[in-house]
Design an enzyme around this catalytic site. Structure first.
Site, PDB file in Angstrom:
ATOM      1  N   ASP A   5      45.584  39.617  98.246  1.00 19.89           N
ATOM      2  CA  ASP A   5      46.566  40.050  99.251  1.00 19.89           C
ATOM      3  C   ASP A   5      47.865  39.266  99.119  1.00 19.89           C
ATOM      4  OD1 ASP A   5      44.787  41.871 100.231  1.00 19.89           O
ATOM      5  OD2 ASP A   5      44.194  40.691 101.978  1.00 19.89           O
ATOM      6  N   GLU A  49      46.833  48.844  95.002  1.00 19.75           N
ATOM      7  CA  GLU A  49      47.843  48.029  94.317  1.00 19.75           C
ATOM      8  C   GLU A  49      48.945  48.893  93.721  1.00 19.75           C
ATOM      9  OE1 GLU A  49      44.388  48.530  91.333  1.00 19.75           O
ATOM     10  OE2 GLU A  49      44.672  48.382  93.497  1.00 19.75           O
ATOM     11  N   ASN A  75      41.251  39.837  92.202  1.00 17.04           N
ATOM     12  CA  ASN A  75      40.337  39.859  93.344  1.00 17.04           C
ATOM     13  C   ASN A  75      38.975  39.289  92.985  1.00 17.04           C
ATOM     14  OD1 ASN A  75      41.965  40.908  95.385  1.00 17.04           O
ATOM     15  ND2 ASN A  75      41.556  43.032  94.815  1.00 17.04           N
ATOM     16  N   HIS A 104      39.705  38.304  97.792  1.00 15.92           N
ATOM     17  CA  HIS A 104      40.664  39.293  98.291  1.00 15.92           C
ATOM     18  C   HIS A 104      41.850  38.655  99.014  1.00 15.92           C
ATOM     19  CE1 HIS A 104      38.481  42.969  97.266  1.00 15.92           C
ATOM     20  NE2 HIS A 104      37.371  42.289  97.525  1.00 15.92           N
ATOM     21  N   ASP A 134      52.223  50.057  89.332  1.00 11.55           N
ATOM     22  CA  ASP A 134      50.834  49.635  89.495  1.00 11.55           C
ATOM     23  C   ASP A 134      50.687  48.205  88.991  1.00 11.55           C
ATOM     24  OD1 ASP A 134      47.980  50.740  90.107  1.00 11.55           O
ATOM     25  OD2 ASP A 134      47.761  49.638  88.225  1.00 11.55           O
TER      26      ASP A 134
END
Length: 398
Positions: free
Chosen positions: A266, A292, A257, A262, A249
């Site tokens: 990404d 994630e 973010n 975002h 994780d």
């Protein structure tokens, strides 16, 4: 010829819409559309025999063939040669217009037009023959045969022009054998069918890939990962070889973010997915489990051996800079578990294995993040204090 080119025109229009999802298919359909338009113009000009109409139509014909050749290069992942092919079409057009203004213009049109087409056919055939072995396709052999038929016919056209004789071809009509008249038309239809098969196979392959791989990270998606996991668990049941799972994780990903958007998030996910993919062995199965969170399945690997992979991932991820903060770097927390049985059936065993690795992941986060934890530590008698987590425990928390 009118009937054939009218038919291919209709087919090409349909394929242009049907193959819009295939980059190579769009080029092939557009190329055959140009061939059909040019072929109709040449056929209609048979009686009038306007030499400049033949020259312009021949240039469009060559442009269509070059567009088809570009599609072959795109299909096999080669450089598209956009500028080179555009320059080739321009030079061919100028040469045809120049030939049309000279004495014995029709013979010169044969030499220039068929010569250019022969060069394109040769390049197409060589590319197909050289690349076909690495990418099997049902349609490719048909295209190769069609291209070789075109090449032979075009070389015959060059020879006829040099000899000062005339034979039936796309640049003008005259007395000739039925074979020389029909062979390029048959080859056109054969090639159109072969290219359609190739483009269809490409679309099907892309759809299958999309059903298995995550669009952002190009790792397996959750559904494909679950299928692979059940298969590996079934193999564990049969042979008893160790099987380990890593659940990964990204630390503080919501902050990335929120602070940078975002799109930046990404980008970080893609870089972390690359680090995971480059760290794993060829036999390991990696996927994006959601958001994630990532997962790696390691066959023939016990829990202790899997920590080597966890350490490699931690080091690679620590080298990924976070956007908007020059001194900040990414980090992940990792839970490691080995399949030890307990549940019934492959599906139950997989859920049990993932749950154990997931619990270890949360322990790693409790210990300060940017580290791994083992599921075997979760038992009260063996659970270490944070200072005993291992080498990764001494890494600074981010």
């Amino acid at each position: 010829m009118l009937v054939v080119f009218a038919s291919t025109l209709v087919i090409s229009l349909g394929l242009l819409a049907a193959l819009r999802l295939s980059p190579a298919g769009r080029l092939w359909a557009a190329g055959h559309l140009l061939l059909s338009v040019a072929g109709l113009a040449l056929a209609l000009n048979t009686s009038a025999r306007q030499v400049y109409v033949s020259a312009v139509a021949a240039a469009v014909f060559i442009g269509g063939r070059m567009l088809i050749y570009r599609g072959v290069r795109v299909y096999y992942g080669l450089a598209p040669w956009d500028r080179s092919l555009a320059l080739g079409v321009a030079l061919a057009g100028l040469a045809l217009l120049g030939a049309a203004g000279m004495a014995d213009s029709y013979a010169r049109l044969h030499v220039v037009g068929y010569g250019c087409l022969a060069v394109v056919a040769m390049l197409t055939a060589l590319t197909l023959l050289h690349s076909h072995g690495g990418r099997r396709s049902i349609g490719a052999p048909l295209v190769v045969v069609a291209t070789l038929i075109h090449l032979v016919t075009q070389l015959a056209g060059v020879a006829a022009g040099l000899a000062g004789t005339v034979f039936a071809g796309p640049f003008y009509a005259s007395n000739a054998s039925a074979m020389l008249l029909l062979s390029p038309l048959v080859a056109t239809l054969l090639g159109l069918f072969g290219f359609t098969l190739m483009a269809t196979e490409q679309v099907i392959a892309a759809n299958e890939s999309g059903a298995r791989f995550d669009a952002l990270t190009r790792l397996l998606n959750r559904g494909a990962l679950d299928k692979a996991a059940i298969s590996l668990v079934a193999a564990w049941e049969r042979h008893g070889q160790p099987l380990s799972c890593l659940v990964i994780d990204v630390d503080h990903f919501k902050q990335v973010n929120d602070r940078n958007g975002h799109h930046a998030g990404d980008t970080v996910l893609k870089l972390i997915a690359e680090a995971i993919d480059n760290s794993r062995r060829a036999s390991d199965v990696a996927g994006r489990y959601g958001g994630e969170e990532f997962c790696i399945l390691c066959p023939h690997t016990d829990e202790g051996q899997a920590t080597a992979l966890a350490s490699r991932i931690l080091k690679k991820v620590r080298a990924i800079p976070l956007p908007g903060a020059p001194a900040a770097f990414a980090s992940v927390s990792i839970g490691v578990a080995e399949l030890r049985g307990g549940a019934a059936g492959a599906d139950g065993l997989w859920r049990s294995l993932f749950a154990a690795a997931d619990r270890a992941l949360y322990a790693a986060k409790e210990f300060g993040r940017d580290r791994y934890a083992l599921a075997s530590w979760m038992a009260p008698a063996t659970r270490p204090v944070p200072g005993d987590v291992g080498d990764s425990a001494h890494a600074p928390s981010r």
